[in-house]
Design a protein around this motif. Sequence first.
Motif, PDB file in Angstrom:
ATOM      1  N   PRO A  38      -8.692 -14.519  -2.619  1.00 40.70           N
ATOM      2  CA  PRO A  38      -9.570 -13.932  -1.603  1.00 40.70           C
ATOM      3  C   PRO A  38      -8.768 -12.913  -0.794  1.00 40.70           C
ATOM      4  O   PRO A  38      -7.632 -13.181  -0.412  1.00 40.70           O
ATOM      5  CB  PRO A  38      -9.979 -15.138  -0.740  1.00 40.70           C
ATOM      6  N   MET A  39      -9.350 -11.734  -0.561  1.00 38.44           N
ATOM      7  CA  MET A  39      -8.614 -10.661   0.128  1.00 38.44           C
ATOM      8  C   MET A  39      -9.524  -9.887   1.073  1.00 38.44           C
ATOM      9  O   MET A  39     -10.703  -9.688   0.783  1.00 38.44           O
ATOM     10  CB  MET A  39      -8.037  -9.673  -0.899  1.00 38.44           C
ATOM     11  N   ASN A  40      -8.933  -9.418   2.167  1.00 34.21           N
ATOM     12  CA  ASN A  40      -9.610  -8.436   3.018  1.00 34.21           C
ATOM     13  C   ASN A  40      -9.645  -7.116   2.255  1.00 34.21           C
ATOM     14  O   ASN A  40      -8.748  -6.824   1.458  1.00 34.21           O
ATOM     15  CB  ASN A  40      -8.849  -8.231   4.329  1.00 34.21           C
ATOM     16  N   PHE A  41     -10.667  -6.329   2.516  1.00 36.33           N
ATOM     17  CA  PHE A  41     -10.800  -5.041   1.834  1.00 36.33           C
ATOM     18  C   PHE A  41     -11.721  -4.155   2.652  1.00 36.33           C
ATOM     19  O   PHE A  41     -12.404  -4.605   3.579  1.00 36.33           O
ATOM     20  CB  PHE A  41     -11.383  -5.229   0.430  1.00 36.33           C
ATOM     21  N   VAL A  42     -11.771  -2.905   2.283  1.00 36.75           N
ATOM     22  CA  VAL A  42     -12.785  -1.997   2.811  1.00 36.75           C
ATOM     23  C   VAL A  42     -13.340  -1.189   1.638  1.00 36.75           C
ATOM     24  O   VAL A  42     -12.593  -0.820   0.724  1.00 36.75           O
ATOM     25  CB  VAL A  42     -12.233  -1.089   3.938  1.00 36.75           C
ATOM     26  N   TRP A  43     -14.637  -0.974   1.660  1.00 33.05           N
ATOM     27  CA  TRP A  43     -15.310  -0.115   0.673  1.00 33.05           C
ATOM     28  C   TRP A  43     -15.279   1.283   1.259  1.00 33.05           C
ATOM     29  O   TRP A  43     -15.852   1.548   2.319  1.00 33.05           O
ATOM     30  CB  TRP A  43     -16.729  -0.605   0.455  1.00 33.05           C
ATOM     31  N   HIS A  44     -14.584   2.196   0.591  1.00 35.40           N
ATOM     32  CA  HIS A  44     -14.368   3.537   1.138  1.00 35.40           C
ATOM     33  C   HIS A  44     -14.443   4.559   0.013  1.00 35.40           C
ATOM     34  O   HIS A  44     -13.676   4.493  -0.955  1.00 35.40           O
ATOM     35  CB  HIS A  44     -12.990   3.594   1.817  1.00 35.40           C
ATOM     36  N   GLU A  45     -15.407   5.466   0.142  1.00 33.39           N
ATOM     37  CA  GLU A  45     -15.574   6.562  -0.824  1.00 33.39           C
ATOM     38  C   GLU A  45     -15.669   6.045  -2.262  1.00 33.39           C
ATOM     39  O   GLU A  45     -15.051   6.578  -3.178  1.00 33.39           O
ATOM     40  CB  GLU A  45     -14.439   7.577  -0.677  1.00 33.39           C
ATOM     41  N   GLY A  46     -16.444   4.957  -2.437  1.00 35.83           N
ATOM     42  CA  GLY A  46     -16.698   4.432  -3.775  1.00 35.83           C
ATOM     43  C   GLY A  46     -15.562   3.638  -4.384  1.00 35.83           C
ATOM     44  O   GLY A  46     -15.548   3.406  -5.595  1.00 35.83           O
ATOM     45  N   ARG A  47     -14.614   3.196  -3.538  1.00 32.80           N
ATOM     46  CA  ARG A  47     -13.473   2.422  -4.034  1.00 32.80           C
ATOM     47  C   ARG A  47     -13.165   1.288  -3.067  1.00 32.80           C
ATOM     48  O   ARG A  47     -13.472   1.381  -1.880  1.00 32.80           O
ATOM     49  CB  ARG A  47     -12.235   3.317  -4.161  1.00 32.80           C
ATOM     50  N   LEU A  48     -12.537   0.240  -3.568  1.00 32.93           N
ATOM     51  CA  LEU A  48     -12.054  -0.840  -2.717  1.00 32.93           C
ATOM     52  C   LEU A  48     -10.615  -0.525  -2.327  1.00 32.93           C
ATOM     53  O   LEU A  48      -9.804  -0.175  -3.195  1.00 32.93           O
ATOM     54  CB  LEU A  48     -12.066  -2.188  -3.446  1.00 32.93           C
ATOM     55  N   ILE A  49     -10.315  -0.659  -1.041  1.00 36.41           N
ATOM     56  CA  ILE A  49      -8.966  -0.480  -0.531  1.00 36.41           C
ATOM     57  C   ILE A  49      -8.485  -1.860  -0.080  1.00 36.41           C
ATOM     58  O   ILE A  49      -9.150  -2.518   0.719  1.00 36.41           O
ATOM     59  CB  ILE A  49      -8.925   0.503   0.666  1.00 36.41           C
ATOM     60  N   LEU A  50      -7.338  -2.292  -0.589  1.00 37.82           N
ATOM     61  CA  LEU A  50      -6.795  -3.617  -0.271  1.00 37.82           C
ATOM     62  C   LEU A  50      -5.322  -3.493   0.090  1.00 37.82           C
ATOM     63  O   LEU A  50      -4.655  -2.547  -0.337  1.00 37.82           O
ATOM     64  CB  LEU A  50      -6.945  -4.555  -1.472  1.00 37.82           C
ATOM     65  N   HIS A  51      -4.826  -4.472   0.838  1.00 37.05           N
ATOM     66  CA  HIS A  51      -3.397  -4.481   1.172  1.00 37.05           C
ATOM     67  C   HIS A  51      -2.824  -5.868   0.928  1.00 37.05           C
ATOM     68  O   HIS A  51      -3.561  -6.862   0.836  1.00 37.05           O
ATOM     69  CB  HIS A  51      -3.164  -4.049   2.612  1.00 37.05           C
ATOM     70  N   SER A  52      -1.490  -5.920   0.807  1.00 39.08           N
ATOM     71  CA  SER A  52      -0.839  -7.169   0.456  1.00 39.08           C
ATOM     72  C   SER A  52       0.632  -7.104   0.862  1.00 39.08           C
ATOM     73  O   SER A  52       1.174  -6.022   1.104  1.00 39.08           O
ATOM     74  CB  SER A  52      -0.931  -7.368  -1.064  1.00 39.08           C
ATOM     75  N   ALA A  53       1.264  -8.283   0.861  1.00 43.86           N
ATOM     76  CA  ALA A  53       2.718  -8.325   0.934  1.00 43.86           C
ATOM     77  C   ALA A  53       3.259  -7.682  -0.346  1.00 43.86           C
ATOM     78  O   ALA A  53       2.561  -7.647  -1.374  1.00 43.86           O
ATOM     79  CB  ALA A  53       3.195  -9.769   1.060  1.00 43.86           C
ATOM     80  N   PRO A  54       4.471  -7.176  -0.310  1.00 43.03           N
ATOM     81  CA  PRO A  54       4.974  -6.422  -1.467  1.00 43.03           C
ATOM     82  C   PRO A  54       5.434  -7.250  -2.665  1.00 43.03           C
ATOM     83  O   PRO A  54       5.808  -6.677  -3.679  1.00 43.03           O
ATOM     84  CB  PRO A  54       6.146  -5.632  -0.886  1.00 43.03           C
ATOM     85  N   ASP A  55       5.398  -8.579  -2.572  1.00 43.31           N
ATOM     86  CA  ASP A  55       5.840  -9.372  -3.708  1.00 43.31           C
ATOM     87  C   ASP A  55       4.871 -10.514  -3.953  1.00 43.31           C
ATOM     88  O   ASP A  55       3.899 -10.680  -3.245  1.00 43.31           O
ATOM     89  CB  ASP A  55       7.260  -9.899  -3.483  1.00 43.31           C
ATOM     90  N   GLY A  56       5.115 -11.269  -5.001  1.00 48.43           N
ATOM     91  CA  GLY A  56       4.252 -12.387  -5.343  1.00 48.43           C
ATOM     92  C   GLY A  56       3.581 -12.177  -6.689  1.00 48.43           C
ATOM     93  O   GLY A  56       3.633 -11.098  -7.283  1.00 48.43           O
ATOM     94  N   GLU A  57       2.940 -13.244  -7.165  1.00 51.17           N
ATOM     95  CA  GLU A  57       2.320 -13.212  -8.482  1.00 51.17           C
ATOM     96  C   GLU A  57       1.231 -12.147  -8.592  1.00 51.17           C
ATOM     97  O   GLU A  57       1.111 -11.461  -9.609  1.00 51.17           O
ATOM     98  CB  GLU A  57       1.732 -14.583  -8.833  1.00 51.17           C
ATOM     99  N   LYS A  58       0.436 -11.996  -7.540  1.00 52.41           N
ATOM    100  CA  LYS A  58      -0.660 -11.022  -7.572  1.00 52.41           C
ATOM    101  C   LYS A  58      -0.129  -9.616  -7.855  1.00 52.41           C
ATOM    102  O   LYS A  58      -0.629  -8.917  -8.745  1.00 52.41           O
ATOM    103  CB  LYS A  58      -1.401 -11.074  -6.238  1.00 52.41           C
TER     104      LYS A  58
END
Length: 157
Positions: A38-58
């Motif tokens: 599960p992730m926070n996101f924003v729908w912007h200009e027809g795309r999903l924008i997501l952020h994360s920590a820089p490491d991990g399995e994902k």
Amino acid sequence: MRRTDKEVRDQGWIDAVLTKALFCHLAINGDEYPCLVPMNFVWHEGRLILHSAPDGEKIRSLRKNPRVTFAVETDPELVTHTTACGYGMRYRSVIGQGTARFVEEYEEKNNLLKVLSKKYTSCKVDDFQLDKLAHVILFIITPTSLTGKNSGYPLER
């Protein structure tokens, strides 16, 4: 989709659900098992924008295979009845597939992180410092398919 009577292909309706949803479930091809996050996101200009920590399995998995599936939902509501079989759920949802791209360039990353921040905060969002952005991974999912599902609500945007 099995229940074609609930399927929504109207792009305006799909955009409205993607704009309203607070988080998405992101499915990734993991190392040993599929990964669902599960992730926070924003729908912007027809795309999903997501952020994360820089490491991990994902992140490791996305770098190996950027193809993803995602789902969002809004307005979930339990529908009660006098019998167990009469119970149900009302909701609006969108399921999509697409490809993730990591944002590396400072200006694009800064601008998109401001767009993402504006969705979740009422604070004034200034430019992010370069050292702060180094600790955040930002990625964009460009959908290759989107399907809406409306269950129990009048069809409106």
